[in-house]
Design a protein around this motif. Structure first.
Motif, PDB file in Angstrom:
ATOM      1  N   LEU A 397       0.846  -1.203   0.000  1.00 44.54           N
ATOM      2  CA  LEU A 397       0.000   0.000   0.000  1.00 44.54           C
ATOM      3  C   LEU A 397       0.878   1.249   0.000  1.00 44.54           C
ATOM      4  N   GLU A 398       0.301   2.349  -0.459  1.00 40.92           N
ATOM      5  CA  GLU A 398       1.063   3.612  -0.491  1.00 40.92           C
ATOM      6  C   GLU A 398       1.534   3.954   0.920  1.00 40.92           C
ATOM      7  N   SER A 399       2.825   4.256   1.047  1.00 43.28           N
ATOM      8  CA  SER A 399       3.370   4.577   2.368  1.00 43.28           C
ATOM      9  C   SER A 399       3.278   6.078   2.617  1.00 43.28           C
ATOM     10  N   MET A 400       4.164   6.605   3.462  1.00 39.97           N
ATOM     11  CA  MET A 400       4.131   8.031   3.803  1.00 39.97           C
ATOM     12  C   MET A 400       5.487   8.646   3.567  1.00 39.97           C
ATOM     13  N   GLU A 401       5.509   9.953   3.322  1.00 44.02           N
ATOM     14  CA  GLU A 401       6.780  10.668   3.196  1.00 44.02           C
ATOM     15  C   GLU A 401       6.990  11.446   4.483  1.00 44.02           C
ATOM     16  N   PHE A 402       8.235  11.387   5.002  1.00 45.26           N
ATOM     17  CA  PHE A 402       8.517  12.098   6.242  1.00 45.26           C
ATOM     18  C   PHE A 402       9.560  13.180   5.998  1.00 45.26           C
ATOM     19  N   PRO A 403       9.374  14.356   6.607  1.00 49.40           N
ATOM     20  CA  PRO A 403      10.334  15.448   6.390  1.00 49.40           C
ATOM     21  C   PRO A 403      11.684  15.142   7.028  1.00 49.40           C
ATOM     22  N   GLU A 404      12.730  15.795   6.515  1.00 51.90           N
ATOM     23  CA  GLU A 404      14.063  15.602   7.081  1.00 51.90           C
ATOM     24  C   GLU A 404      14.249  16.508   8.292  1.00 51.90           C
ATOM     25  N   PRO A 405      14.983  16.034   9.315  1.00 56.71           N
ATOM     26  CA  PRO A 405      15.242  16.866  10.497  1.00 56.71           C
ATOM     27  C   PRO A 405      16.066  18.105  10.128  1.00 56.71           C
ATOM     28  N   VAL A 406      15.852  19.208  10.884  1.00 56.87           N
ATOM     29  CA  VAL A 406      16.577  20.447  10.578  1.00 56.87           C
ATOM     30  C   VAL A 406      17.427  20.931  11.758  1.00 56.87           C
ATOM     31  N   ILE A 407      17.363  20.246  12.879  1.00 59.48           N
ATOM     32  CA  ILE A 407      18.082  20.728  14.059  1.00 59.48           C
ATOM     33  C   ILE A 407      18.596  19.529  14.848  1.00 59.48           C
ATOM     34  N   GLY A 408      19.780  19.654  15.436  1.00 63.10           N
ATOM     35  CA  GLY A 408      20.361  18.517  16.165  1.00 63.10           C
ATOM     36  C   GLY A 408      21.002  18.955  17.470  1.00 63.10           C
ATOM     37  N   VAL A 409      21.156  18.004  18.401  1.00 63.58           N
ATOM     38  CA  VAL A 409      21.948  18.247  19.619  1.00 63.58           C
ATOM     39  C   VAL A 409      22.846  17.039  19.854  1.00 63.58           C
ATOM     40  N   ALA A 410      23.972  17.309  20.503  1.00 68.49           N
ATOM     41  CA  ALA A 410      24.892  16.219  20.847  1.00 68.49           C
ATOM     42  C   ALA A 410      24.470  15.631  22.188  1.00 68.49           C
ATOM     43  N   VAL A 411      24.444  14.297  22.295  1.00 70.48           N
ATOM     44  CA  VAL A 411      24.180  13.643  23.584  1.00 70.48           C
ATOM     45  C   VAL A 411      25.291  12.640  23.861  1.00 70.48           C
ATOM     46  N   GLU A 412      25.677  12.551  25.115  1.00 68.51           N
ATOM     47  CA  GLU A 412      26.666  11.527  25.480  1.00 68.51           C
ATOM     48  C   GLU A 412      26.339  10.981  26.857  1.00 68.51           C
ATOM     49  N   PRO A 413      26.587   9.698  27.073  1.00 65.20           N
ATOM     50  CA  PRO A 413      26.281   9.107  28.388  1.00 65.20           C
ATOM     51  C   PRO A 413      27.217   9.667  29.451  1.00 65.20           C
ATOM     52  N   LYS A 414      26.723   9.765  30.691  1.00 67.05           N
ATOM     53  CA  LYS A 414      27.557  10.311  31.770  1.00 67.05           C
ATOM     54  C   LYS A 414      28.623   9.328  32.215  1.00 67.05           C
ATOM     55  N   SER A 415      28.395   8.041  31.922  1.00 72.05           N
ATOM     56  CA  SER A 415      29.400   7.036  32.283  1.00 72.05           C
ATOM     57  C   SER A 415      29.401   5.929  31.239  1.00 72.05           C
ATOM     58  N   LYS A 416      30.442   5.135  31.254  1.00 71.61           N
ATOM     59  CA  LYS A 416      30.563   4.025  30.299  1.00 71.61           C
ATOM     60  C   LYS A 416      29.390   3.047  30.475  1.00 71.61           C
ATOM     61  N   ALA A 417      28.962   2.880  31.732  1.00 75.62           N
ATOM     62  CA  ALA A 417      27.875   1.933  32.030  1.00 75.62           C
ATOM     63  C   ALA A 417      26.558   2.356  31.384  1.00 75.62           C
ATOM     64  N   GLU A 418      26.391   3.675  31.158  1.00 79.68           N
ATOM     65  CA  GLU A 418      25.137   4.195  30.589  1.00 79.68           C
ATOM     66  C   GLU A 418      25.112   4.113  29.058  1.00 79.68           C
ATOM     67  N   GLU A 419      26.274   3.753  28.451  1.00 78.43           N
ATOM     68  CA  GLU A 419      26.395   3.834  26.987  1.00 78.43           C
ATOM     69  C   GLU A 419      25.357   2.972  26.261  1.00 78.43           C
ATOM     70  N   LYS A 420      25.258   1.688  26.673  1.00 76.47           N
ATOM     71  CA  LYS A 420      24.317   0.781  25.995  1.00 76.47           C
ATOM     72  C   LYS A 420      22.868   1.224  26.248  1.00 76.47           C
ATOM     73  N   LYS A 421      22.617   1.665  27.479  1.00 77.54           N
ATOM     74  CA  LYS A 421      21.274   2.120  27.840  1.00 77.54           C
ATOM     75  C   LYS A 421      20.848   3.289  26.942  1.00 77.54           C
ATOM     76  N   LEU A 422      21.780   4.232  26.703  1.00 78.85           N
ATOM     77  CA  LEU A 422      21.489   5.387  25.855  1.00 78.85           C
ATOM     78  C   LEU A 422      21.223   4.946  24.415  1.00 78.85           C
ATOM     79  N   THR A 423      22.084   4.061  23.906  1.00 80.55           N
ATOM     80  CA  THR A 423      21.918   3.577  22.525  1.00 80.55           C
ATOM     81  C   THR A 423      20.576   2.874  22.353  1.00 80.55           C
ATOM     82  N   ASP A 424      20.223   2.002  23.304  1.00 82.08           N
ATOM     83  CA  ASP A 424      18.952   1.261  23.219  1.00 82.08           C
ATOM     84  C   ASP A 424      17.757   2.219  23.245  1.00 82.08           C
ATOM     85  N   ALA A 425      17.820   3.227  24.150  1.00 77.65           N
ATOM     86  CA  ALA A 425      16.709   4.175  24.279  1.00 77.65           C
ATOM     87  C   ALA A 425      16.561   4.997  22.995  1.00 77.65           C
ATOM     88  N   LEU A 426      17.682   5.469  22.445  1.00 80.95           N
ATOM     89  CA  LEU A 426      17.628   6.267  21.205  1.00 80.95           C
ATOM     90  C   LEU A 426      17.078   5.437  20.053  1.00 80.95           C
TER      91      LEU A 426
END
Length: 692
Positions: A397-426
């Motif tokens: 069936l006909e799908s949808m077109e989505f606009p491209e993002p125009v703004i970004g921010v940098a995110v980084e985990p506060k610790s190495k232990a949070e790295e996988k958690k951040l990746t999974d959540a994103l």
């Protein structure tokens, strides 16, 4: 035949509007009067049923579309309440794709506002019949006639009033039904539950007669029966008007207009009657179009007798179950335990659980059938826009077109232990939201998340910290620049290497030339099979396109250009796809560096509504932001300023506008297009990003 009869009493509708026009309040009243809710939820109190997310309750706005089902006069109404803020326009897009009809809500004071125009165009794109509800008739400055005129002028619609208000602002007490020729009042003691019918007051007789004549005049253009009676000056019955209105509405020739005040509990029951009378049932959508495995057009009738097919229009991650996939069923029936086919991913999926939804509450069901909107739990491969169909069948069936993002921010985990958690959540958020992307800055190694605007990213970051409980540092918002070229250039790439016993050989000559803004990237081959065999063309195109992800100036994606393969050579034994991919990448890099590259920035369409006293301050501020003023118009003692302004200049604008106008002005902003950054400004940006 029973199934057909059932479908005729189903309505799949959405409620859409500009932010703060009263969509969610209108939906809350619908749920209350249909008995779905036992008390009225209010947006400003943070207890609206449809705004169930914590972030929605805090801000008093709708962020995610919520689905529910209610019943009115033996009809089943599936409702989706959509967001009004421009940052969440993708939510509106995917809901409109699967709905049969729409209620467009307009504020009687602001009338047709910028986001009203955006959602109206989205509904036009999917050819959706709609009715209009002019809300907030009790507000100071409310003007029903002006709202109707603006629908015609700004939206190119053909609005037809089926009601007129009795009184306005604080004097608004009810409506006159032009078809049934009666006055309707809504008893305040019963919270509007009791609708009192009265004769039309003498002082309104003249206005009523003129409005009814205008209604019949418009209908006469679309219905011969009405035209005959109108010309002969004989009475047109209510049932004839209803029939003619429904037909013209379904054919997108007319938009019936209702009015009321959802907050003051006035006008909702007639609107519910209008939803049933004028908006389509799934049977009115007689077939759905798609493509078969050869890319040829194919149709499915929207009946339970046809093989099952449906469109997944939204994914949602959930704390209690696996991913929820919202689906609109177009034909056939889907049962728990069925195995279905995803023709887009070419994978089989098993249906573990099926749910019917009421905002964030759900109810397990054994099946969902033609015309239903429901949710499937735990699909493994399916994403937004995918079709699901019966095993052994094939329809996309006909799908949808989505606009491209125009703004970004940098995110980084506060610790190495949070790295996988951040990746999974994103990754979970990216799966839910097609307008949200994740990328890695190759120079710094930072993770950059991108979205449609500051509010969009603010909500995502808020969810990361509060819902997904990720400890992360978040940078300042950054503009999603792009790069392009202004002249044509040619580049040659040759990869000739001995690896082990077998050599690797590829040789291409590419030419790149600029396209107009919004042209994207095109690839064409102008060589014959004797120069380079067809089997290598795919590898050359992939190599070229992958290289365009990083431009020669500061590594932003290249766009609005055409790549032509104009020459090259191959070796019968030693040429490989890998060698041609590498040589194409080399050729594109060389050509792009020679083609006078330029930096592109997102331009935003801005509309500011300000009291006249502050117009000078607003204009002076805009001129300092590289804005191009496209128009100023007066409405009473307010001035509306239209401008095009670079997104880079707009961070924190709400604060500066508030301070310049003592908090009396407001603005809306949405993406317009990418445009070239002036050379002097581009030099500053390039040096800053390169760290020079």
């Amino acid at each position: 035949m029973a199934a057909r009869k059932d479908l005729s009493v189903v309505r799949n509708i959405g409620i859409m509007a500009h932010i703060d026009a009263g969509k969610t309040t209108t939906t809350e009243r619908i749920l209350y009067y249909t008995g779905r809710s036992y008390k009225i939820g209010e947006v400003h109190d943070g207890n609206a049923v449809m705004d169930w997310m914590e972030q929605e309750q805090e801000r008093g706005i709708t962020i995610t579309s919520a689905a529910t089902t209610c019943f009115w006069n033996d009809h089943k109404i599936n409702i989706i309440d959509t967001p009004g803020h421009v940052d969440f326009t993708v939510e509106v897009e995917r809901c409109l794709r699967v709905l049969d009809g729409v209620v467009a809500v307009f504020c009687a004071v602001g009338c047709v506002e910028p986001q009203s125009e955006t959602v109206w165009r989205q509904a036009d794109k999917y050819h959706i019949p709609r009715i209009a509800f002019v809300n907030k008739m009790d507000r100071i400055g409310a003007d029903f006639d002006r709202a109707v005129q603006m629908m015609s002028k700004k939206l190119g619609a053909n609005p037809v009033a089926v009601q007129i208000p009795i009184g306005k602002e604080s004097e608004f007490i009810g409506v006159i039904d032009l078809i049934e020729e009666r006055m309707l009042e809504f008893n305040e003691q019963s919270l509007g539950q009791e609708v009192v019918e009265k004769d039309i007051p003498a002082e309104y007789r003249e206005i009523f007669s003129a409005a009814r004549m205008a209604l019949l005049e418009k209908l006469a253009d679309f219905d011969e029966g009405v035209m005959e009676k109108y010309l002969e000056d004989t009475k047109v019955s209510a049932s004839e008007i209803y029939t003619a209105l429904r037909k013209a509405t379904l054919e997108l020739k007319i938009v019936p207009v209702f009015c009321g005040s959802a907050f003051k509990n006035k006008g909702i029951q007639p609107l519910l009657d209008g939803i049933i009378r004028y908006l389509p049932s799934p049977l009115d959508i007689t077939s759905v179009d798609g493509l078969d495995k050869d890319g040829e057009p194919v149709q499915r009738k929207t009946t339970v007798d046809e093989p099952f097919c449906g469109l997944v229009f939204k994914l949602m991650s959930d704390a209690f179950v696996e991913n929820l996939a919202f689906i609109r069923t177009y034909s056939g029936t889907l049962h728990v335990g069925d195995k279905v086919f995803n023709p887009v991913k070419k994978k089989q999926e098993k249906i573990g659980k099926l749910l019917k939804l009421h905002a964030n509450k759900r109810e397990e069901v054994e099946e969902i059938s033609t015309g239903d909107i429901g949710a499937i739990v735990g699909l493994k491969f399916t994403t937004t826009g995918d079709t699901l169909c019966q095993r052994g069948d094939f329809i996309i069936l006909e799908s949808m077109e989505f606009p491209e993002p125009v703004i970004g921010v940098a995110v980084e985990p506060k610790s190495k232990a949070e790295e996988k958690k951040l990746t999974d959540a994103l990754n979970k958020i990216a799966l839910e939201d097609p307008s949200f992307t994740i990328s890695t800055n190759e120079d710094t190694g930072q993770t950059i998340i991108s979205g449609m605007g500051e509010l969009h990213l603010e909500i995502i970051v808020d969810r990361l910290l509060s819902y997904f409980k990720v400890s992360a540092n978040v940078g300042k918002p950054q503009v999603a620049y792009k790069e392009s070229i202004t002249t044509s250039a040619r580049g040659e790439g040759k990869f000739d290497q001995l690896t082990g016993a077998k050599g690797q050989y590829g040789h291409v000559v590419l030419e790149i030339e600029p396209l107009q803004r919004g042209g994207g990237v095109e690839f064409v081959s102008q060589v014959d099979k004797t120069t380079i065999p067809d089997m290598f063309l795919g590898a050359i195109e992939r190599g070229a396109r992958d290289t365009l992800d990083s431009g020669p100036l500061i590594g932003y994606p290249l766009t609005d250009l055409k790549v032509s393969l104009v020459g090259g050579s191959y070796h019968e034994e030693e040429s490989t796809e890998m060698a041609f991919g590498i040589s194409a990448a080399m050729a594109v890099r060389r050509a792009a560096a020679e083609a006078s590259p330029v930096l592109l920035e997102p331009l935003m369409q801005l509309e500011i509504i300000t009291p006249e006293d502050h117009l000078g301050d607003v204009m002076a501020d805009l001129n300092s932001k590289r804005a191009k003023i496209t128009g100023v118009e007066a409405t009473g003692d307010l001035q509306t300023v239209h401008a095009h302004v670079p997104l880079a200049e707009m961070f924190g604008y709400s604060t500066s506008l508030r301070s310049a106008t003592q908090g009396r002005a407001n603005f809306t902003m949405q993406f317009l297009e990418y445009d070239i950054v002036p050379a002097a400004k581009a030099d500053v940006i390039i040096k800053k990003i390169r760290g020079i």
